[in-house]
Design an enzyme around this catalytic site. Sequence first.
Site, short mmCIF file in Angstrom:
data_model
loop_
_atom_site.label_atom_id
_atom_site.label_comp_id
_atom_site.label_asym_id
_atom_site.label_seq_id
_atom_site.Cartn_x
_atom_site.Cartn_y
_atom_site.Cartn_z
CG HIS A 118 -4.94 -10.50 2.11
ND1 HIS A 118 -4.94 -9.13 2.22
CD2 HIS A 118 -6.11 -10.84 1.50
CE1 HIS A 118 -6.07 -8.66 1.70
NE2 HIS A 118 -6.78 -9.68 1.26
CE LYS A 143 -10.33 -9.65 1.32
NZ LYS A 143 -9.67 -9.56 0.00
#
Length: 228
Positions: A118, A143
């Site tokens: 992230h 992700k």
Amino acid sequence: MRIVAPVMPRHFDEAQAIDISKYEDVNLIEWRADFLPKDEIVAVAPAIFEKFAGKEIIFTLRTVQEGGNITLSSQEYVDIIKEINAIYNPDYIDFEYFTHKSVFQEMLDFPNLILSYHNFEETPENLMEAFSEMTKLAPRVVKIAVMPQSEQDVLDLMNYTRGFKTLNPEQEFATISMGKLGRLSRFAGDVIGSSWTYVSLDHVSGPGQVTLNDMKRIIEVLEMDISN
């Protein structure tokens, strides 16, 4: 696309009070345990896993380095993950790969990892290298959530996802270009090869998230048969 919704209780009573009926149309529950003090996570876990029995659960400890709410050393981070896994065996475990790379060797026996990255500041120039490094490790899910500074950043994230999915068709990806600018990426998963999309119910867990009801309407429109 599968729909993921977060639960983010700040103490045991909040966990007990979660209205599970709101989550009927959700495919996966992401328990954001980082909203709890680290010493309370294991104590609150039974309320989450019992309440959502029958739903797939992602256990996530989002640290401050990646936009979360808890500060942990890498060893503390992996120790909590191991304890939760030993007792409850969640369907998926989110592991912040680049932040906690030093303890990744301790996770090699876990078959259910989401390797995540992230960046709430930018879409980094080395994004393709991040895709490549995590994809080579063949986790359950790769992700990536990054913040765009331009329309091109959004397109780059979507193009990289499509390219890596084409080259690695068995690998699952969940990719997000965050904020209002990147919102298109949340709806385009079926086109670009992103298997999951994250929505909000009571509280937003990431910039640019749309509500579950809005996402359902968007998916309905995207799946409409408009042939004459």
